[in-house]
Motif scaffolding. Sequence first.
Motif, PDB file in Angstrom:
ATOM      1  N   GLN A 120      43.209  47.071  48.367  1.00  0.00           N
ATOM      2  CA  GLN A 120      44.424  46.376  48.769  1.00  0.00           C
ATOM      3  C   GLN A 120      45.529  47.346  49.177  1.00  0.00           C
ATOM      4  O   GLN A 120      46.226  47.132  50.162  1.00  0.00           O
ATOM      5  N   VAL A 121      45.687  48.408  48.416  1.00  0.00           N
ATOM      6  CA  VAL A 121      46.780  49.343  48.669  1.00  0.00           C
ATOM      7  C   VAL A 121      46.514  50.210  49.888  1.00  0.00           C
ATOM      8  O   VAL A 121      47.409  50.446  50.713  1.00  0.00           O
ATOM      9  N   TRP A 122      45.278  50.666  50.061  1.00  0.00           N
ATOM     10  CA  TRP A 122      44.987  51.664  51.083  1.00  0.00           C
ATOM     11  C   TRP A 122      44.464  51.093  52.391  1.00  0.00           C
ATOM     12  O   TRP A 122      44.625  51.705  53.448  1.00  0.00           O
ATOM     13  N   VAL A 123      43.817  49.939  52.354  1.00  0.00           N
ATOM     14  CA  VAL A 123      43.155  49.445  53.563  1.00  0.00           C
ATOM     15  C   VAL A 123      43.675  48.065  53.989  1.00  0.00           C
ATOM     16  O   VAL A 123      44.198  47.899  55.088  1.00  0.00           O
ATOM     17  N   PHE A 124      43.537  47.079  53.104  1.00  0.00           N
ATOM     18  CA  PHE A 124      43.891  45.698  53.451  1.00  0.00           C
ATOM     19  C   PHE A 124      44.931  45.155  52.464  1.00  0.00           C
ATOM     20  O   PHE A 124      44.559  44.582  51.429  1.00  0.00           O
ATOM     21  N   PRO A 125      46.212  45.299  52.761  1.00  0.00           N
ATOM     22  CA  PRO A 125      47.257  44.832  51.838  1.00  0.00           C
ATOM     23  C   PRO A 125      47.225  43.329  51.583  1.00  0.00           C
ATOM     24  O   PRO A 125      47.613  42.877  50.511  1.00  0.00           O
ATOM     25  N   ARG A 126      46.776  42.562  52.567  1.00  0.00           N
ATOM     26  CA  ARG A 126      46.748  41.103  52.419  1.00  0.00           C
ATOM     27  C   ARG A 126      45.358  40.593  52.036  1.00  0.00           C
ATOM     28  O   ARG A 126      45.026  39.430  52.279  1.00  0.00           O
ATOM     29  N   LEU A 127      44.573  41.432  51.455  1.00  0.00           N
ATOM     30  CA  LEU A 127      43.213  41.056  51.067  1.00  0.00           C
ATOM     31  C   LEU A 127      43.235  39.911  50.062  1.00  0.00           C
ATOM     32  O   LEU A 127      43.994  39.932  49.087  1.00  0.00           O
ATOM     33  N   ASN A 128      42.406  38.912  50.292  1.00  0.00           N
ATOM     34  CA  ASN A 128      42.277  37.784  49.370  1.00  0.00           C
ATOM     35  C   ASN A 128      41.374  38.203  48.199  1.00  0.00           C
ATOM     36  O   ASN A 128      40.177  38.439  48.387  1.00  0.00           O
ATOM     37  N   VAL A 129      41.959  38.306  47.026  1.00  0.00           N
ATOM     38  CA  VAL A 129      41.222  38.800  45.856  1.00  0.00           C
ATOM     39  C   VAL A 129      40.074  37.872  45.496  1.00  0.00           C
ATOM     40  O   VAL A 129      38.969  38.330  45.153  1.00  0.00           O
ATOM     41  N   TRP A 130      40.292  36.570  45.576  1.00  0.00           N
ATOM     42  CA  TRP A 130      39.259  35.612  45.201  1.00  0.00           C
ATOM     43  C   TRP A 130      38.021  35.756  46.088  1.00  0.00           C
ATOM     44  O   TRP A 130      36.896  35.782  45.593  1.00  0.00           O
ATOM     45  N   VAL A 131      38.245  35.861  47.397  1.00  0.00           N
ATOM     46  CA  VAL A 131      37.124  35.952  48.336  1.00  0.00           C
ATOM     47  C   VAL A 131      36.391  37.287  48.182  1.00  0.00           C
ATOM     48  O   VAL A 131      35.155  37.329  48.079  1.00  0.00           O
ATOM     49  N   PHE A 132      37.150  38.395  48.136  1.00  0.00           N
ATOM     50  CA  PHE A 132      36.525  39.706  48.051  1.00  0.00           C
ATOM     51  C   PHE A 132      35.771  39.874  46.732  1.00  0.00           C
ATOM     52  O   PHE A 132      34.648  40.397  46.711  1.00  0.00           O
ATOM     53  N   SER A 133      36.391  39.450  45.618  1.00  0.00           N
ATOM     54  CA  SER A 133      35.731  39.590  44.309  1.00  0.00           C
ATOM     55  C   SER A 133      34.471  38.729  44.241  1.00  0.00           C
ATOM     56  O   SER A 133      33.470  39.136  43.636  1.00  0.00           O
ATOM     57  N   PHE A 134      34.503  37.560  44.877  1.00  0.00           N
ATOM     58  CA  PHE A 134      33.309  36.699  44.863  1.00  0.00           C
ATOM     59  C   PHE A 134      32.149  37.386  45.590  1.00  0.00           C
ATOM     60  O   PHE A 134      31.028  37.424  45.074  1.00  0.00           O
ATOM     61  N   VAL A 135      32.429  37.920  46.776  1.00  0.00           N
ATOM     62  CA  VAL A 135      31.376  38.588  47.555  1.00  0.00           C
ATOM     63  C   VAL A 135      30.874  39.834  46.826  1.00  0.00           C
ATOM     64  O   VAL A 135      29.667  40.086  46.732  1.00  0.00           O
ATOM     65  N   PHE A 136      31.814  40.608  46.289  1.00  0.00           N
ATOM     66  CA  PHE A 136      31.453  41.851  45.605  1.00  0.00           C
ATOM     67  C   PHE A 136      30.634  41.565  44.349  1.00  0.00           C
ATOM     68  O   PHE A 136      29.604  42.220  44.098  1.00  0.00           O
ATOM     69  N   LEU A 137      31.070  40.597  43.561  1.00  0.00           N
ATOM     70  CA  LEU A 137      30.350  40.246  42.332  1.00  0.00           C
ATOM     71  C   LEU A 137      29.015  39.578  42.641  1.00  0.00           C
ATOM     72  O   LEU A 137      28.061  39.707  41.862  1.00  0.00           O
ATOM     73  N   LEU A 138      28.949  38.870  43.768  1.00  0.00           N
ATOM     74  CA  LEU A 138      27.684  38.249  44.155  1.00  0.00           C
ATOM     75  C   LEU A 138      26.632  39.316  44.455  1.00  0.00           C
ATOM     76  O   LEU A 138      25.461  39.178  44.077  1.00  0.00           O
ATOM     77  N   LEU A 139      27.061  40.407  45.087  1.00  0.00           N
ATOM     78  CA  LEU A 139      26.162  41.534  45.313  1.00  0.00           C
ATOM     79  C   LEU A 139      25.708  42.148  43.995  1.00  0.00           C
ATOM     80  O   LEU A 139      24.522  42.450  43.804  1.00  0.00           O
TER      81      LEU A 139
END
Length: 370
Positions: A120-139
Amino acid sequence: MIRNNQSGVRSISENAMVSPTLVFFLIHAMQIGVGILGFQRYIAKDAGYDAWISILIGGLMMHILLWMIYKILEDSDGDIVSVHNDIYGKYLGGLLSIIFSFYFLLLSLTVVRTFIEVVQVWVFPRLNVWVFSFVFLLLAYYFAAGGFRVVTGMCLFSVLLGLPVLSLYFFPLQFAHMENLFPIINHSIPELLASTKTATLSFLGIELLLIYYPFIKKPHASKKWAHHGVFFTTLIYLGTAIVSFVYYSLEGIQDIIWPTISLWKIVELPFVERFEYIGLAMWVYVILPNICLALWAASRVPRRVLNFKQHWILIIYFIILFIACGLLKDRETIDQLNDWTGKIGFYILLYIPILFLFQKAANKVRKRHV
């Protein structure tokens, strides 16, 4: 595949086991993660530029604890669940084992939420935490559900992919101020020990051996590889700390949340203008095995204690991690999460010598009765 032999001791099929040499990657991959991105500013608070000495002390402590873990597991010929059941009995031992399961789950949460904050800080400040965490945790769930051999393969690839990124530390050395390291040992022993305790979060990972020990072929032969893994981790943290100390001023390093990522900004390559983006993209492959291994270990304990299917435990833990990631939003809360995980991890490591002594005492009592 797990089966019970005639004596009632749970044994594991050889098809589910891994080679002793792969323990090097299991140990090292779990110790290198989000901690290396910003540990310098924390250890420097207590010991200043002498904090590199605390890394050596911490590495030595890890070798001692690793030796104790192997002694504990060899005497029990099982995992932490077997050890707890032998010493404390079925119910109290099972409760203590479940505490370990929650600790591994907390470790997974700390890694994934901290890395999301970095993105969030370095690449995508407006990153949706719910969506990213779901995809990451799904992996992470997908690989953890594949079994221990799949997770071990992830650890192997993470080490191989992470080395090229870490090898680029020579770029900041052209601006180094070696005089920062002198005079050596300019702080007291209590200050160095306080810095060593702060570095505990970065060295966490060897305690997972308490879970996957039965999955190692000829576990006695894996001892040297486990110690090689800890030694290699210590060298990487030592090199990272020294490069950071000779580049940053002591006041400046306290103002930078992730000094390692800031060092990546110095890298200049003909085909890449902002290397920190490439570094973070590659670091996904380093972070993911951390989560997979901790999640697998967390779900393995209830499987052993309560005889539940590990698949369903993984789903429950996936939901818990997903909700927790979404609820942790601000920097202060995430910083507190890292602080609490470091403290709990420190006490988990402190529990290992206690367990070692308890087991020795219990074995002596049994021998006297016999």
